[in-house]
Write a protein that holds these residues in place. Sequence first.
Motif, short mmCIF file in Angstrom:
data_model
loop_
_atom_site.label_atom_id
_atom_site.label_comp_id
_atom_site.label_asym_id
_atom_site.label_seq_id
_atom_site.Cartn_x
_atom_site.Cartn_y
_atom_site.Cartn_z
N ILE A 172 0.63 -1.26 0.00
CA ILE A 172 0.00 -0.08 -0.07
C ILE A 172 1.01 1.38 -0.08
CG2 ILE A 172 -1.79 1.27 1.29
CD1 ILE A 172 -2.73 -1.54 2.39
N GLU A 173 2.10 1.25 0.67
CA GLU A 173 2.67 2.29 0.93
C GLU A 173 3.64 2.37 -0.53
OE1 GLU A 173 5.59 2.14 4.06
OE2 GLU A 173 3.91 2.68 5.65
N TYR A 174 3.78 1.64 -1.07
CA TYR A 174 4.55 1.48 -2.56
C TYR A 174 3.75 2.09 -3.37
CZ TYR A 174 6.63 -0.35 -6.78
OH TYR A 174 7.17 -0.69 -8.03
N VAL A 175 2.49 1.56 -3.57
CA VAL A 175 1.60 2.39 -4.77
C VAL A 175 1.13 3.73 -4.11
CG1 VAL A 175 -0.90 2.21 -5.17
CG2 VAL A 175 0.34 0.08 -5.12
N HIS A 176 1.00 4.16 -2.93
CA HIS A 176 0.99 5.54 -2.83
C HIS A 176 2.07 6.30 -2.94
CE1 HIS A 176 -2.48 4.93 0.60
NE2 HIS A 176 -2.70 4.41 -0.52
N TYR A 177 3.32 6.04 -2.87
CA TYR A 177 4.30 6.62 -3.16
C TYR A 177 4.53 6.83 -4.58
CZ TYR A 177 9.47 7.68 -3.90
OH TYR A 177 10.64 8.24 -4.42
N MET A 178 4.48 5.89 -5.34
CA MET A 178 4.51 5.75 -6.93
C MET A 178 3.54 6.68 -7.40
SD MET A 178 7.02 4.10 -7.85
CE MET A 178 8.26 2.81 -7.24
N VAL A 179 2.19 6.77 -7.01
CA VAL A 179 1.32 7.40 -7.67
C VAL A 179 1.47 8.83 -7.07
CG1 VAL A 179 -1.33 7.86 -7.82
CG2 VAL A 179 -0.49 5.58 -7.66
N MET A 189 8.14 5.24 -13.02
CA MET A 189 8.18 4.43 -11.73
C MET A 189 9.25 3.43 -11.82
SD MET A 189 3.84 3.97 -11.39
CE MET A 189 2.75 5.47 -11.17
N THR A 190 9.55 2.62 -12.84
CA THR A 190 10.62 1.60 -13.13
C THR A 190 11.77 2.10 -12.70
OG1 THR A 190 10.64 2.19 -15.40
CG2 THR A 190 9.25 0.47 -14.67
N ARG A 191 12.08 3.55 -12.90
CA ARG A 191 13.23 3.99 -12.76
C ARG A 191 13.60 4.83 -11.53
NH1 ARG A 191 12.43 6.01 -18.12
NH2 ARG A 191 11.47 8.07 -17.17
N ASP A 192 12.66 4.75 -10.63
CA ASP A 192 12.45 5.23 -9.26
C ASP A 192 13.47 4.24 -8.42
OD1 ASP A 192 11.63 5.91 -6.35
OD2 ASP A 192 10.64 7.33 -7.50
N GLU A 193 14.18 5.13 -7.48
CA GLU A 193 15.07 4.19 -6.63
C GLU A 193 14.22 3.45 -5.74
OE1 GLU A 193 15.20 8.01 -3.44
OE2 GLU A 193 17.21 6.92 -4.26
N LYS A 194 12.85 3.53 -5.42
CA LYS A 194 12.16 2.71 -4.43
C LYS A 194 11.48 1.48 -5.02
CE LYS A 194 12.02 5.24 -0.72
NZ LYS A 194 10.95 5.83 -0.19
N ASN A 195 11.81 1.62 -6.38
CA ASN A 195 11.49 0.15 -7.23
C ASN A 195 12.44 -1.06 -6.78
OD1 ASN A 195 10.29 -1.54 -8.83
ND2 ASN A 195 10.97 -0.71 -10.73
N TYR A 196 12.43 -1.59 -5.51
CA TYR A 196 13.42 -2.47 -5.20
C TYR A 196 13.37 -3.64 -5.83
CZ TYR A 196 13.38 0.98 -0.97
OH TYR A 196 13.35 2.03 -0.19
N TYR A 197 12.05 -4.23 -6.33
CA TYR A 197 12.09 -5.46 -6.76
C TYR A 197 12.35 -5.35 -8.47
CZ TYR A 197 10.39 -6.78 -2.19
OH TYR A 197 10.26 -7.25 -1.15
N GLN A 198 12.49 -4.34 -8.94
CA GLN A 198 12.90 -3.95 -10.45
C GLN A 198 11.53 -4.43 -11.28
OE1 GLN A 198 15.61 -2.48 -11.80
NE2 GLN A 198 15.95 -2.03 -9.66
N ASP A 199 10.33 -3.85 -10.70
CA ASP A 199 9.09 -4.41 -11.47
C ASP A 199 8.98 -3.69 -12.80
OD1 ASP A 199 8.41 -5.84 -9.55
OD2 ASP A 199 7.09 -4.05 -8.26
N THR A 200 8.45 -3.95 -13.77
CA THR A 200 8.47 -3.44 -15.04
C THR A 200 7.28 -2.57 -14.95
OG1 THR A 200 6.92 -5.38 -15.99
CG2 THR A 200 9.14 -5.54 -16.11
N PRO A 201 7.03 -1.71 -16.03
CA PRO A 201 5.79 -0.73 -16.06
C PRO A 201 4.37 -1.65 -15.80
CG PRO A 201 7.34 0.10 -17.69
CD PRO A 201 7.82 -1.33 -17.33
N LYS A 202 4.14 -2.78 -16.65
CA LYS A 202 3.20 -3.44 -16.63
C LYS A 202 3.01 -3.88 -15.16
CE LYS A 202 0.75 -7.29 -18.99
NZ LYS A 202 0.81 -8.14 -20.03
N GLN A 203 3.95 -4.59 -14.29
CA GLN A 203 3.76 -5.20 -13.26
C GLN A 203 3.32 -4.15 -12.06
OE1 GLN A 203 7.66 -7.02 -12.56
NE2 GLN A 203 6.90 -8.75 -13.46
N ILE A 204 3.89 -2.96 -12.57
CA ILE A 204 3.58 -1.78 -11.39
C ILE A 204 2.13 -1.41 -11.68
CG2 ILE A 204 4.05 0.63 -10.83
CD1 ILE A 204 6.90 0.32 -11.47
N ARG A 205 1.40 -1.38 -12.88
CA ARG A 205 0.09 -0.78 -13.14
C ARG A 205 -0.74 -1.94 -12.63
NH1 ARG A 205 0.67 -0.95 -18.29
NH2 ARG A 205 -0.33 -2.94 -18.77
#
Length: 234
Positions: A172-179, A189-205
């Motif tokens: 929940i915190e991850y989604v709030h931060y990215m949005v 979002m994929t280039r953000d430093e908080k993307n610890y698991y290296q999610d792709t744009p589709k995975q984040i969406r």
Amino acid sequence: MIETVIKFYARTWKSGLYGGREHYQSRKPLILSVFGFGDVEHVWGFLTAPGAAVCEVPKAKGKTRRQKFGYNVNRKRLNRNARRKAAPRIECSHIRHAWDHTKSVRQNMAEMGLAMDPNKEVPLRKRKVKGMEVDVEEKPKDLVRKPYVVNDLEAEARLPEKKGNTLSHDLIEYVHYMVENHGEDYKAMTRDEKNYYQDTPKQIRNKINVYKRFYPIEWQSFVDSLQNKKMEVD
């Protein structure tokens, strides 16, 4: 084996049992085969020699303890508890609390107002035989002594279904931060430093859509708060 035979014959000689010396004469083949002496006199001298050592064989543990009958144990209660533990557990708490173990299954179900066999409990409709109506005799209904069981089951069935699936606090915190920082720019979002698991744009969406589906009210209030912040900044 040798130690046991030495112990046995030493005891019989000291106590004078079995006729003393004559006893060894009758057991001569056994003595000669065990000790390997050529004559029984040698065995007699070996057993009666001063300072002769007799080896003690340790006893097995638990063999000397005598089992006693427990007169203070309530056998009737013990057997009743054993039968209850062996019986299958009733999953429904309402039926389990109202169950009487001294009665049969049919009697318990009848007292609760439940049907053991729905085909027998549902009344049959009137049949027509060549244009004539034939009345089917209805069986007398059993007396319902525990109607609260059915009432509790109906009240529980009317309750709204609870969602068993929930999201973690970190997601929940991850989604709030990215949005909040990138809006709908999933590539940023994929280039953000908080993307610890290296999610792709589709995975984040997909993660954001899961949050929307699980918490629609919280998502709407979160979006409204973001819009209010933008209006205040402008």
